[in-house]
Design an enzyme around this catalytic site. Structure first.
Site, PDB file in Angstrom:
ATOM      1  NE  ARG A  64      -2.752   0.520   3.473  1.00 37.84           N
ATOM      2  CZ  ARG A  64      -2.099   0.898   4.589  1.00 37.84           C
ATOM      3  NH1 ARG A  64      -1.491   2.058   4.661  1.00 37.84           N
ATOM      4  NH2 ARG A  64      -2.070   0.116   5.640  1.00 37.84           N
ATOM      5  CE1 TYR A 116     -16.550  11.576 -16.029  1.00 42.16           C
ATOM      6  CE2 TYR A 116     -15.274  11.584 -14.004  1.00 42.16           C
ATOM      7  CZ  TYR A 116     -16.144  10.955 -14.873  1.00 42.16           C
ATOM      8  OH  TYR A 116     -16.627   9.717 -14.563  1.00 42.16           O
ATOM      9  CG  ASP A 188      -8.379  15.869 -15.557  1.00 36.00           C
ATOM     10  OD1 ASP A 188      -7.748  15.150 -16.362  1.00 36.00           O
ATOM     11  OD2 ASP A 188      -9.381  15.473 -14.927  1.00 36.00           O
ATOM     12  CE  LYS A 213     -11.867   7.790 -19.094  1.00 35.03           C
ATOM     13  NZ  LYS A 213     -11.761   8.066 -17.703  1.00 35.03           N
TER      14      LYS A 213
HETATM   15  N1  PLP Z   1     -10.889  13.304 -15.347  1.00 34.52           N
HETATM   16  C1  PLP Z   1     -11.438  13.244 -16.573  1.00 34.52           C
HETATM   17  C2  PLP Z   1     -11.237  14.388 -17.531  1.00 34.52           C
HETATM   18  C3  PLP Z   1     -12.217  12.153 -16.948  1.00 34.52           C
HETATM   19  O1  PLP Z   1     -12.772  12.121 -18.161  1.00 34.52           O
HETATM   20  C4  PLP Z   1     -12.405  11.093 -16.007  1.00 34.52           C
HETATM   21  C5  PLP Z   1     -13.238   9.934 -16.346  1.00 34.52           C
HETATM   22  O2  PLP Z   1     -13.875   9.874 -17.364  1.00 34.52           O
HETATM   23  C6  PLP Z   1     -11.818  11.197 -14.754  1.00 34.52           C
HETATM   24  C7  PLP Z   1     -11.054  12.314 -14.453  1.00 34.52           C
HETATM   25  C8  PLP Z   1     -12.002  10.116 -13.717  1.00 34.52           C
HETATM   26  O3  PLP Z   1     -11.245   8.981 -14.062  1.00 34.52           O
HETATM   27  P1  PLP Z   1     -11.615   7.473 -13.657  1.00 34.52           P
HETATM   28  O4  PLP Z   1     -12.856   7.109 -14.405  1.00 34.52           O
HETATM   29  O5  PLP Z   1     -10.404   6.713 -14.057  1.00 34.52           O
HETATM   30  O6  PLP Z   1     -11.847   7.452 -12.178  1.00 34.52           O
END
Ligand code: PLP
Length: 406
Positions: A64, A116, A188, A213
């Site tokens: 962890r 998001y 992000d 992604k």
């Molecule tokens: N940030 C963005 C721009 C996203 O599109 C997403 C998910 O679609 C996330 C964060 C969150 O990621 P996760 O689905 O891996 O938790």
């Protein structure tokens, strides 16, 4: 990077700046195995590691806290993002949550109104629980800059290009403002990846990723990462990751590292295919608007030219005819799977209002510009002629549907 501009839309490939870190990412851990000389690094699944004596651990003690396979992934991502180090988490949302741990009661989080949907939900829920304030704003407006100067947020959150409308925010300008007012700027970078955008080089303090992604790129891992420039911030985030137990699993780290080795190669095909898709959609009678920063008419085009080294793999489109047109378009698509997520080798299509952004209420969706007719396409690396043919038949079907309704 070669893309045709066949229908006069004027989409051009963006210039690519060499990052100098691709080779390092491709070769992370290659031929470093001292036990058997394996070329690909072994995966360490062990939860725990032997101590030499009570109180004398080796380099690792408990997974962890730290794990060799996860550390290799952290090195690769930190190298690609030009950061000091990275904390690897079990999901993108876990990475987002770690960054929110920098907020205390009474602090302000300035976030984009079209981030998001999961981030929007987390920011709201955590602000109520912890007692910090959150303001969802349009970061392109001068009054937002004024608001930041007056209210002095602790965190300025940037998502560029944004999900799902691909709005572009000037990272350099916001990072400069953050430094001036003593805020932490977080970008992000999920929608472009370090292959196409380097926020830390533009002055940001932290980069957040959903590695689910583009970085993994094969839609078979859920994971995340936070990359820091400042070692002290990195240490704080690492402390919270261990404390909360949100670290990513070694097997996921292994797969993501494998995905990263082809990031640069995938990126070029994603982009060339996305440009052809933009050209296919632009100007069609059922298409109200195509959202893509490559288009000279896109409000963020100039900033994207300045801060991105590629256009990425996402294209959003508003269809005439609202929800029914969306249903007609989506039904029978062969090469675009109706699913959440993005950035995988396979093409996907998403209806943000009912899928990725369903957790935002109607008013928040409206403020962000997410309507019933909006679709987000994640363009994969299939043969682009197949993708174009598929979209053309969907456009025709939608046109027939709208025509019959009139
Ligand atoms: N940030 C963005 C721009 C996203 O599109 C997403 C998910 O679609 C996330 C964060 C969150 O990621 P996760 O689905 O891996 O938790």
């Amino acid at each position: 990077m070669s893309a045709r501009s066949s229908n006069g839309v004027g989409v051009k490939p963006i210039r690519r700046k060499g990052t100098g870190t691709i080779t390092r990412a491709v070769r992370t851990g290659i031929a470093t195995d001292t036990a058997y000389g394996s070329v690909v690094p072994p995966i360490y699944l062990s939860a725990n590691y032997a101590f030499a004596a009570p109180g004398i651990p080796g380099r690792y003690d408990y997974s962890r806290t730290a794990n060799p396979t996860r550390d290799q992934l952290a090195d690769a991502i930190a190298g690609l993002e030009h950061g000091t180090g990275a904390v690897i988490t079990a999901s993108g949302m876990a990475a987002v949550m770690l960054a929110t741990k920098l907020l205390s009661r009474g602090d302000l989080l300035l976030a984009p109104h079209d981030c998001y949907g999961g981030c929007h939900r987390l920011f709201l829920a955590e602000s109520e629980r912890v007692g910090f304030d959150v303001e969802f704003v349009d970061q392109r407006l001068p009054e937002t800059v004024q608001l930041a100067r007056e209210r002095r947020p602790r965190i300025i959150w940037i998502e560029t290009p944004s999900n799902p409308l691909l709005r572009v925010t000037d990272i350099d300008a916001w990072a400069r403002l953050a430094r001036e007012i003593g805020a932490v700027s977080v970008v992000d970078n999920t929608f472009l990846s370090p292959a196409n955008q380097l926020p830390l080089e533009l002055g940001a303090d932290l980069v957040v990723h959903s590695t689910t992604k583009l970085l993994n790129g094969h839609s078979d891992v859920v994971g995340g990462a936070v990359v820091a420039r400042d070692p002290a911030l990195l240490e704080t985030l690492g402390w919270w990751s261990n404390c909360l137990g949100v670290a990513g699993a070694p097997f996921d780290a292994y797969l993501t590292l494998r995905g990263i080795r082809t990031l640069e190669a995938r990126t070029r095909i994603h982009e060339a295919n996305a440009i052809r898709v933009v050209e296919t959609l632009c100007g069609h009678s059922v298409v109200e608007r195509v959202h893509h920063p490559s288009l000279p008419g896109h409000p963020g085009h100039e900033i994207a030219m300045k801060q991105q080294s590629g256009w990425g793999s996402l294209v959003s489109v508003d269809l005439e005819g609202g929800r029914q047109a969306v249903d007609a378009f989506v039904s029978g698509l062969r090469y675009f799977t109706l699913a959440e997520s993005l950035g995988g080798v396979e093409s996907l299509i998403t209806h943000p209002a009912t899928m990725t952004h369903a957790s935002m209420d109607e008013a928040a969706q409206r403020a962000a510009g997410i309507g019933e007719g909006l679709l987000r396409l994640s363009i994969g690396i299939e043969d682009v002629e197949d993708l174009v043919t598929d979209l053309e038949q969907a456009l025709k079907r939608t046109e027939e549907f709208i025509y019959q309704r009139l």
